[in-house]
Design a protein around this motif. Sequence first.
Motif, PDB file in Angstrom:
ATOM      1  N   UNK A   7       0.845  -1.194   0.000  1.00  0.00           N
ATOM      2  CA  UNK A   7       0.000   0.000   0.000  1.00  0.00           C
ATOM      3  C   UNK A   7       0.882   1.246   0.000  1.00  0.00           C
ATOM      4  N   UNK A   8       0.702   2.104  -0.987  1.00  0.00           N
ATOM      5  CA  UNK A   8       1.427   3.373  -1.080  1.00  0.00           C
ATOM      6  C   UNK A   8       0.421   4.470  -0.772  1.00  0.00           C
ATOM      7  N   UNK A   9       0.530   5.068   0.399  1.00  0.00           N
ATOM      8  CA  UNK A   9      -0.448   6.043   0.861  1.00  0.00           C
ATOM      9  C   UNK A   9       0.048   7.462   0.599  1.00  0.00           C
ATOM     10  N   UNK A  10      -0.734   8.230  -0.144  1.00  0.00           N
ATOM     11  CA  UNK A  10      -0.443   9.638  -0.370  1.00  0.00           C
ATOM     12  C   UNK A  10      -1.262  10.475   0.603  1.00  0.00           C
ATOM     13  N   UNK A  11      -0.691  11.580   1.045  1.00  0.00           N
ATOM     14  CA  UNK A  11      -1.377  12.421   2.015  1.00  0.00           C
ATOM     15  C   UNK A  11      -2.602  13.082   1.382  1.00  0.00           C
ATOM     16  N   UNK A  12      -3.792  12.854   1.961  1.00  0.00           N
ATOM     17  CA  UNK A  12      -4.987  13.494   1.402  1.00  0.00           C
ATOM     18  C   UNK A  12      -5.001  14.988   1.692  1.00  0.00           C
ATOM     19  N   UNK A  68      -1.785  18.043  -6.828  1.00  0.00           N
ATOM     20  CA  UNK A  68      -0.997  18.175  -8.054  1.00  0.00           C
ATOM     21  C   UNK A  68       0.507  18.153  -7.772  1.00  0.00           C
ATOM     22  N   UNK A  69       0.900  18.586  -6.576  1.00  0.00           N
ATOM     23  CA  UNK A  69       2.326  18.653  -6.220  1.00  0.00           C
ATOM     24  C   UNK A  69       2.942  17.263  -6.138  1.00  0.00           C
ATOM     25  N   UNK A  70       2.120  16.235  -5.858  1.00  0.00           N
ATOM     26  CA  UNK A  70       2.654  14.872  -5.773  1.00  0.00           C
ATOM     27  C   UNK A  70       3.347  14.449  -7.064  1.00  0.00           C
ATOM     28  N   UNK A  71       2.935  15.039  -8.191  1.00  0.00           N
ATOM     29  CA  UNK A  71       3.550  14.682  -9.469  1.00  0.00           C
ATOM     30  C   UNK A  71       5.033  15.009  -9.513  1.00  0.00           C
ATOM     31  N   UNK A  72       5.490  15.876  -8.630  1.00  0.00           N
ATOM     32  CA  UNK A  72       6.892  16.311  -8.630  1.00  0.00           C
ATOM     33  C   UNK A  72       7.613  15.868  -7.354  1.00  0.00           C
ATOM     34  N   UNK A  73       7.051  14.857  -6.676  1.00  0.00           N
ATOM     35  CA  UNK A  73       7.636  14.312  -5.451  1.00  0.00           C
ATOM     36  C   UNK A  73       8.697  13.284  -5.838  1.00  0.00           C
ATOM     37  N   UNK A  74       9.972  13.632  -5.658  1.00  0.00           N
ATOM     38  CA  UNK A  74      11.058  12.735  -6.060  1.00  0.00           C
ATOM     39  C   UNK A  74      11.073  11.443  -5.252  1.00  0.00           C
ATOM     40  N   UNK A  75      10.694  11.526  -3.988  1.00  0.00           N
ATOM     41  CA  UNK A  75      10.679  10.315  -3.161  1.00  0.00           C
ATOM     42  C   UNK A  75       9.668   9.311  -3.695  1.00  0.00           C
ATOM     43  N   UNK A 120      -7.025   9.238  -7.174  1.00  0.00           N
ATOM     44  CA  UNK A 120      -5.695   9.826  -7.015  1.00  0.00           C
ATOM     45  C   UNK A 120      -5.175  10.475  -8.295  1.00  0.00           C
ATOM     46  N   UNK A 121      -6.036  10.621  -9.305  1.00  0.00           N
ATOM     47  CA  UNK A 121      -5.549  11.083 -10.607  1.00  0.00           C
ATOM     48  C   UNK A 121      -4.831  12.433 -10.573  1.00  0.00           C
ATOM     49  N   UNK A 122      -5.237  13.410  -9.722  1.00  0.00           N
ATOM     50  CA  UNK A 122      -4.485  14.679  -9.765  1.00  0.00           C
ATOM     51  C   UNK A 122      -3.045  14.516  -9.300  1.00  0.00           C
ATOM     52  N   UNK A 123      -2.770  13.503  -8.498  1.00  0.00           N
ATOM     53  CA  UNK A 123      -1.412  13.260  -8.008  1.00  0.00           C
ATOM     54  C   UNK A 123      -0.550  12.489  -8.992  1.00  0.00           C
ATOM     55  N   UNK A 124      -1.159  11.920 -10.043  1.00  0.00           N
ATOM     56  CA  UNK A 124      -0.452  10.944 -10.876  1.00  0.00           C
ATOM     57  C   UNK A 124      -0.489  11.239 -12.369  1.00  0.00           C
ATOM     58  N   UNK A 125      -1.255  12.237 -12.804  1.00  0.00           N
ATOM     59  CA  UNK A 125      -1.476  12.429 -14.242  1.00  0.00           C
ATOM     60  C   UNK A 125      -0.181  12.745 -14.987  1.00  0.00           C
ATOM     61  N   UNK A 126       0.752  13.432 -14.346  1.00  0.00           N
ATOM     62  CA  UNK A 126       2.048  13.735 -14.966  1.00  0.00           C
ATOM     63  C   UNK A 126       3.102  12.720 -14.537  1.00  0.00           C
ATOM     64  N   UNK A 127       3.080  12.321 -13.275  1.00  0.00           N
ATOM     65  CA  UNK A 127       4.055  11.366 -12.760  1.00  0.00           C
ATOM     66  C   UNK A 127       4.027  10.057 -13.554  1.00  0.00           C
ATOM     67  N   UNK A 128       2.830   9.574 -13.884  1.00  0.00           N
ATOM     68  CA  UNK A 128       2.725   8.334 -14.654  1.00  0.00           C
ATOM     69  C   UNK A 128       3.466   8.426 -15.984  1.00  0.00           C
ATOM     70  N   UNK A 129       3.339   9.564 -16.648  1.00  0.00           N
ATOM     71  CA  UNK A 129       3.985   9.734 -17.955  1.00  0.00           C
ATOM     72  C   UNK A 129       5.505   9.700 -17.829  1.00  0.00           C
ATOM     73  N   UNK A 154     -11.602  18.032 -16.212  1.00  0.00           N
ATOM     74  CA  UNK A 154     -11.727  17.058 -17.291  1.00  0.00           C
ATOM     75  C   UNK A 154     -10.398  16.886 -18.028  1.00  0.00           C
ATOM     76  N   UNK A 155      -9.676  17.963 -18.254  1.00  0.00           N
ATOM     77  CA  UNK A 155      -8.398  17.881 -18.961  1.00  0.00           C
ATOM     78  C   UNK A 155      -7.375  17.081 -18.159  1.00  0.00           C
ATOM     79  N   UNK A 156      -7.310  17.356 -16.867  1.00  0.00           N
ATOM     80  CA  UNK A 156      -6.360  16.625 -16.024  1.00  0.00           C
ATOM     81  C   UNK A 156      -6.744  15.150 -15.942  1.00  0.00           C
ATOM     82  N   UNK A 157      -8.032  14.894 -15.809  1.00  0.00           N
ATOM     83  CA  UNK A 157      -8.485  13.510 -15.708  1.00  0.00           C
ATOM     84  C   UNK A 157      -8.225  12.754 -17.010  1.00  0.00           C
ATOM     85  N   UNK A 158      -8.430  13.416 -18.152  1.00  0.00           N
ATOM     86  CA  UNK A 158      -8.156  12.773 -19.442  1.00  0.00           C
ATOM     87  C   UNK A 158      -6.680  12.426 -19.568  1.00  0.00           C
TER      88      UNK A 158
END
Length: 369
Positions: free
Chosen positions: A37-42, A49-56, A75-84, A116-120
């Motif tokens: 389980x990888x828990x991100x702070x709610x 959105x800042x989670x996308x730039x979390x180096x850890x 969790x999509x706002x935390x991952x939409x850029x990080x996943x890429x 919608x753009x971020x979710x897409x």
Amino acid sequence: MRVGLIIYGRLETLSGGYLYDRQLVETLQRHGDEVDIISLKPSGYGRHLIHNFDNTLFNHLRDAPYDLLLQDELNHPSLFYLNRQLRPLVRYPIVSIVHHLRSDERHSPWLLPAYRAIERRYLTSVDAFIANSRTTLLSVEALLPGQRPTMVAYPGGDRLLPDVSQHTIVSRAQKPGPLRILFVGNLIRRKGLHTLLAALDYLPPRSWLLDIVGDPNVDPAYVQRDVRPAIRQVNQGQITQHGVVSNWALSALYAQSHVLVLPSEYEGFGIVYIEAMGFGLPVIGSTAGAANEIVQHSKNGFLLPPHNTLLLAKHLYLLSQDRRLLLRLGLAAQKRYQTHPTWDESMSSARLFLHEIANQTHAIQQTNK
């Protein structure tokens, strides 16, 4: 198989989405899979959105020896850029569990296009999807430019192991007294408690009782602004607020109630709908979302447009006065529950799907070596 699962906060959080995730994790573990389980702070949407730039977080996911990475779509706002950034560097597939899309909820017109753009962008960064309903899956596919492997794994309704006979349903419906209404859901605007309370103001005095089950601390501003004044307006000893209750207490409330009312603005599925039907309760739900995959209008409940207080009051009045109708809907609701898959059936199917995705990805990688 070793699996990572990304969620906000604690897996034990009380909501239908977290219940779904817990059931899937328990099924995976029961069959010998390992789940990390990888828990991100709610927090708020902007902070997520800042989670996308979390180096850890990035380094952990890049180096983790997973066979598959699961992500709760919330969790999509935390991952939409990080996943890429992650996908070219990892060998495992990414699978998203979709309960409902944020862009399907009601939002300010100036915010909705951004959501919608971020979710897409998030959805296009994922390899496969598990959706909790056909309605949710169609919403996902509407935002995707291409096809992905998908499956629908419905939530089960058997968590509380309802044991209600037809005789009990008959006796409950025919017993004289007020209509016993049950609301189950976190006290947030989307669940529509304010709509139910407004509808009750149109009903004859002493013709109803209302039990409210749900966490009042998820959105205290909504409770303070919309719920408490409405309760003061209609309550004359007819409303009981239970807060968060145990499974045993919830079962007892289902068993003593006549009808479940959850007039949501949107539901990706609505686990409480099928749970209530297991106790022989007709359901009044919303036409917005997936309730129509469970509730058949005028057969085992009613489906109403969101915010339609007058129509909701009309149907509640009808059930309070016509106990034969209440009985017919209740018996049909129980029959609908009996055809619904159990948690074990749904989550076992989801597990097989995940193994197929992991095996296909591994086979492709071996072929490309």
